[in-house]
Design a protein around this motif. Structure first.
Motif, PDB file in Angstrom:
ATOM      1  N   LYS A 176       0.837  -1.194   0.000  1.00  0.00           N
ATOM      2  CA  LYS A 176       0.000   0.000   0.000  1.00  0.00           C
ATOM      3  C   LYS A 176       0.874   1.246   0.000  1.00  0.00           C
ATOM      4  N   GLY A 177       0.395   2.282  -0.689  1.00  0.00           N
ATOM      5  CA  GLY A 177       1.146   3.535  -0.759  1.00  0.00           C
ATOM      6  C   GLY A 177       1.269   4.227   0.579  1.00  0.00           C
ATOM      7  N   VAL A 178       0.248   4.077   1.456  1.00  0.00           N
ATOM      8  CA  VAL A 178       0.296   4.743   2.757  1.00  0.00           C
ATOM      9  C   VAL A 178       1.410   4.170   3.617  1.00  0.00           C
ATOM     10  N   PHE A 179       1.725   2.889   3.468  1.00  0.00           N
ATOM     11  CA  PHE A 179       2.834   2.299   4.217  1.00  0.00           C
ATOM     12  C   PHE A 179       4.189   2.718   3.652  1.00  0.00           C
ATOM     13  N   ARG A 180       4.239   2.876   2.324  1.00  0.00           N
ATOM     14  CA  ARG A 180       5.509   3.262   1.690  1.00  0.00           C
ATOM     15  C   ARG A 180       5.835   4.740   1.897  1.00  0.00           C
ATOM     16  N   GLU A 181       4.864   5.550   2.352  1.00  0.00           N
ATOM     17  CA  GLU A 181       5.080   6.984   2.502  1.00  0.00           C
ATOM     18  C   GLU A 181       4.984   7.456   3.952  1.00  0.00           C
ATOM     19  N   THR A 182       4.940   6.550   4.905  1.00  0.00           N
ATOM     20  CA  THR A 182       4.869   6.892   6.325  1.00  0.00           C
ATOM     21  C   THR A 182       6.180   6.501   6.989  1.00  0.00           C
ATOM     22  N   ALA A 183       6.731   7.410   7.789  1.00  0.00           N
ATOM     23  CA  ALA A 183       8.070   7.214   8.344  1.00  0.00           C
ATOM     24  C   ALA A 183       8.166   5.956   9.208  1.00  0.00           C
ATOM     25  N   ARG A 184       7.182   5.735  10.090  1.00  0.00           N
ATOM     26  CA  ARG A 184       7.267   4.597  11.013  1.00  0.00           C
ATOM     27  C   ARG A 184       7.235   3.270  10.263  1.00  0.00           C
ATOM     28  N   TYR A 185       6.471   3.196   9.156  1.00  0.00           N
ATOM     29  CA  TYR A 185       6.397   1.953   8.392  1.00  0.00           C
ATOM     30  C   TYR A 185       7.641   1.760   7.512  1.00  0.00           C
ATOM     31  N   ILE A 186       8.238   2.869   7.072  1.00  0.00           N
ATOM     32  CA  ILE A 186       9.500   2.755   6.330  1.00  0.00           C
ATOM     33  C   ILE A 186      10.595   2.195   7.237  1.00  0.00           C
ATOM     34  N   LEU A 187      10.667   2.737   8.465  1.00  0.00           N
ATOM     35  CA  LEU A 187      11.657   2.229   9.426  1.00  0.00           C
ATOM     36  C   LEU A 187      11.358   0.788   9.823  1.00  0.00           C
ATOM     37  N   LEU A 188      10.078   0.460   9.990  1.00  0.00           N
ATOM     38  CA  LEU A 188       9.701  -0.915  10.331  1.00  0.00           C
ATOM     39  C   LEU A 188      10.070  -1.877   9.207  1.00  0.00           C
ATOM     40  N   PHE A 189       9.878  -1.448   7.958  1.00  0.00           N
ATOM     41  CA  PHE A 189      10.261  -2.289   6.815  1.00  0.00           C
ATOM     42  C   PHE A 189      11.758  -2.583   6.840  1.00  0.00           C
ATOM     43  N   ASN A 190      12.561  -1.556   7.085  1.00  0.00           N
ATOM     44  CA  ASN A 190      14.020  -1.759   7.145  1.00  0.00           C
ATOM     45  C   ASN A 190      14.413  -2.669   8.314  1.00  0.00           C
ATOM     46  N   LEU A 191      13.741  -2.509   9.463  1.00  0.00           N
ATOM     47  CA  LEU A 191      14.048  -3.356  10.618  1.00  0.00           C
ATOM     48  C   LEU A 191      13.740  -4.818  10.322  1.00  0.00           C
ATOM     49  N   LEU A 192      12.576  -5.081   9.730  1.00  0.00           N
ATOM     50  CA  LEU A 192      12.205  -6.465   9.419  1.00  0.00           C
ATOM     51  C   LEU A 192      13.066  -7.035   8.300  1.00  0.00           C
ATOM     52  N   LEU A 193      13.486  -6.178   7.358  1.00  0.00           N
ATOM     53  CA  LEU A 193      14.394  -6.644   6.312  1.00  0.00           C
ATOM     54  C   LEU A 193      15.736  -7.065   6.906  1.00  0.00           C
ATOM     55  N   VAL A 194      16.248  -6.262   7.839  1.00  0.00           N
ATOM     56  CA  VAL A 194      17.501  -6.609   8.510  1.00  0.00           C
ATOM     57  C   VAL A 194      17.345  -7.907   9.306  1.00  0.00           C
ATOM     58  N   PRO A 214       4.117  17.080  18.417  1.00  0.00           N
ATOM     59  CA  PRO A 214       3.178  16.668  17.355  1.00  0.00           C
ATOM     60  C   PRO A 214       3.060  17.666  16.219  1.00  0.00           C
ATOM     61  N   LEU A 215       3.243  18.985  16.503  1.00  0.00           N
ATOM     62  CA  LEU A 215       3.105  19.982  15.438  1.00  0.00           C
ATOM     63  C   LEU A 215       4.261  19.911  14.446  1.00  0.00           C
ATOM     64  N   ARG A 216       5.416  19.446  14.891  1.00  0.00           N
ATOM     65  CA  ARG A 216       6.582  19.362  14.008  1.00  0.00           C
ATOM     66  C   ARG A 216       6.767  17.973  13.404  1.00  0.00           C
ATOM     67  N   HIS A 217       5.924  17.026  13.809  1.00  0.00           N
ATOM     68  CA  HIS A 217       6.119  15.640  13.376  1.00  0.00           C
ATOM     69  C   HIS A 217       5.992  15.491  11.863  1.00  0.00           C
ATOM     70  N   ALA A 218       4.983  16.126  11.278  1.00  0.00           N
ATOM     71  CA  ALA A 218       4.754  15.970   9.836  1.00  0.00           C
ATOM     72  C   ALA A 218       5.893  16.555   9.014  1.00  0.00           C
ATOM     73  N   SER A 219       6.466  17.678   9.473  1.00  0.00           N
ATOM     74  CA  SER A 219       7.550  18.313   8.714  1.00  0.00           C
ATOM     75  C   SER A 219       8.896  17.628   8.928  1.00  0.00           C
ATOM     76  N   VAL A 220       9.051  16.962  10.080  1.00  0.00           N
ATOM     77  CA  VAL A 220      10.332  16.294  10.376  1.00  0.00           C
ATOM     78  C   VAL A 220      10.392  14.908   9.748  1.00  0.00           C
ATOM     79  N   THR A 221       9.309  14.138   9.855  1.00  0.00           N
ATOM     80  CA  THR A 221       9.319  12.743   9.404  1.00  0.00           C
ATOM     81  C   THR A 221       8.746  12.607   7.998  1.00  0.00           C
ATOM     82  N   THR A 222       9.288  13.380   7.071  1.00  0.00           N
ATOM     83  CA  THR A 222       8.885  13.219   5.670  1.00  0.00           C
ATOM     84  C   THR A 222       9.584  12.001   5.067  1.00  0.00           C
ATOM     85  N   VAL A 223       9.131  11.623   3.877  1.00  0.00           N
ATOM     86  CA  VAL A 223       9.732  10.466   3.200  1.00  0.00           C
ATOM     87  C   VAL A 223      11.195  10.748   2.880  1.00  0.00           C
TER      88      VAL A 223
END
Length: 484
Positions: free
Chosen positions: A217-235, A293-302
């Motif tokens: 899903k595109g929402v998982f590929r564009e969300t910071a926590r799921y990108i990091l989770l993907f890398n963790l599970l890949l490792v 929370p107000l800075r989360h969207a601008s900090v955790t971009t793809v």
């Protein structure tokens, strides 16, 4: 009437002897033709499998002849002297023991030919086969002479015959035990490799389903926590595969060359360092989401997340490069006859120089201590925010539980680092078979299970992932999942 009965009995004995002798002659002729064939060509006399086959057929032919002779003597009710009877019985016992051990040798030769084809020619030379066959004959002859000596003592003892009789029975038990011991080591390795491979396959499938879910899903590929989770599970999945490969090589007593072993160990070291630093990144992402929370969207971009992931891979790769340089620079390669290792591939085999050991230990524990402190810092920050919020405390509580999960995963990663050290300590206290079983148990508990725990916990805990993860895990069979 008695004469008629005796004539019938004599005819029956003649018929039985004639029938068995006819079968024996046919089988003897077939075996003789095969033995002559195996000695007729040089290619048969110089190939390991045919050398072992020749000895097996020779043993079978001799055993066939002795068995037929004893059957004929028994059918004719012909009695022998004790020395002659003892010689025939013990010779039959010797040949009976040679057949299974030769079958074991032929099975191992086929195993080496199929599983280790590159080493087959160097292992199964004519000289090695001759030494091996002579060893088998010597082994069976030593048991044969021990049994003969006990029988002689038992016959010659005028009193206290119980001790020789018990010794004879003990020797027979030893014969049975020793025949089993030839197979125990091989069967033990097969069982442990099968058990760990089965566990590995299940965990690999679970991780594969989770990785596919995170890329579906595109929402998982564009969300910071799921990108990091993907890398963790890949490792985790890569480390799972490398660890299983090295365990199978170790259990099979298969040695590698120094370059191949060095590559596997350094790659495993890279993956070992990646897990804690990715857990740190995931913890800081949760810290920013709750505390800022107000800075989360601008900090955790793809883009920022990709930069962080590349930076973490680069940092770990740089530490591994230093370790590789120290190994190549300090290792005494000039004192080696060849690059083929004589010991099993492991960190303890490669890190012989003090500089490499110090760097490996310091860098590993620096990464884990830094990761632990970062996760604790994030946890404390989330707890402070949760206490100060009057409403909507669900988000900080979930973030706190996630950070506790990260801390638990970090502890499991640390256990996997201590696995080799723990094995080296255990090996000094237990015998080989017990050590093999403990190694299998610890490998499953410390290496395999922690690598599959992340996929199950994150896949079942996250509401966004749960339904899709179970759908892929169950091979696209739709399941009804109750929401929290």
């Amino acid at each position: 009437m008695s004469n008629a009965t005796s004539r019938v009995g004599f005819v029956e004995r003649i018929a039985a002897i004639t029938l068995t002798t006819a079968f024996c002659s046919i089988i003897f002729f077939v075996n003789g033709a095969m033995l002559f064939t195996l000695r007729n060509k040089g290619v048969f006399r110089e190939t390991a499998r045919y050398i072992l086959l020749f000895n097996l057929l020779l043993v079978d032919t001799l055993q066939l002849s002795i068995s037929q002779l004893m059957f004929c003597l028994s059918a004719f009710r012909f009695t022998l002297s004790y020395p002659v009877c003892l010689l025939l019985c013990l010779l039959a016992s010797l040949l009976t023991k040679m057949s299974p051990v030769l079958l074991v040798a032929m099975s191992l030769e086929r195993y080496v030919a199929v599983c280790h084809p590159l080493r087959h020619a160097s292992v199964t030379t004519v000289r090695d086969m001759a030494v091996f066959v002579c060893t088998l004959w010597s082994f069976c002859l030593s048991i044969f002479f021990s049994y003969v000596a006990v029988i002689i003592v038992a016959r010659s003892a005028a009193a206290d015959k119980d001790s020789p009789t018990k010794a004879r029975n003990t020797l027979l038990l030893h014969l049975f035990q020793l025949s089993l011991c030839l197979l125990v080591g091989f069967v033990e390795r097969i069982v442990t490799i099968t058990l760990t491979t089965f566990s590995y396959s299940i965990i690999f499938f679970v991780n594969g389903a989770m990785l596919f879910t995170l890329r579906s899903k595109g929402v998982f590929r564009e969300t910071a926590r799921y990108i990091l989770l993907f890398n963790l599970l890949l490792v985790d999945t890569l480390q799972l595969s490398v660890s299983q490969l090295m365990y199978c090589l170790s259990a099979s007593h298969f040695t590698l060359s120094y370059p191949v072993c060095g590559f596997l160990c350094l790659f495993a070291s890279l993956l070992t360092r990646m897990s804690p630093v990715l857990l740190v990144a995931m913890s800081l992402e949760r810290y920013v989401a709750v505390c800022h929370p107000l800075r989360h969207a601008s900090v955790t971009t793809v883009g920022n997340t990709a930069v962080v992931v590349y930076a973490l891979w680069s940092f770990c790769f740089f530490t591994v490069l230093i370790q590789a340089f120290l190994f190549i620079y300090h290792y005494p390669f000039d004192q080696l006859e060849s690059l083929q290792m004589r010991q099993l591939c492991s960190y303890n085999t490669l890190l012989l120089v003090s500089a490499g050991q110090i760097h490996h230990t310091v860098s590993t524990f620096f990464v884990f201590i830094s990761a632990g402190l970062s996760i604790i810092f994030s946890y404390v920050g989330v707890i402070i925010v949760a206490r100060s919020m009057a409403t909507n405390k669900d988000t900080p509580i979930k973030a706190r539980n996630t950070l506790l999960l990260h801390l638990f995963q970090l502890g499991l990663c640390l256990l996997s680092v201590l696995y080799i050290t723990l094995l080296s300590k255990i090996a000094t206290f237990f015998e080989w078979l017990v050590f093999m079983r403990l190694q299998c148990f610890l490998f499953i508990c410390f290496i395999l299970l922690p690598r599959g725990l992340g996929s199950l916990v994150y896949g079942l805990r996250d509401q966004s992932l749960r339904v899709l993860f179970l759908y892929h895990l169950c091979c696209h069979v739709e399941l009804s999942v109750a929401p929290d």
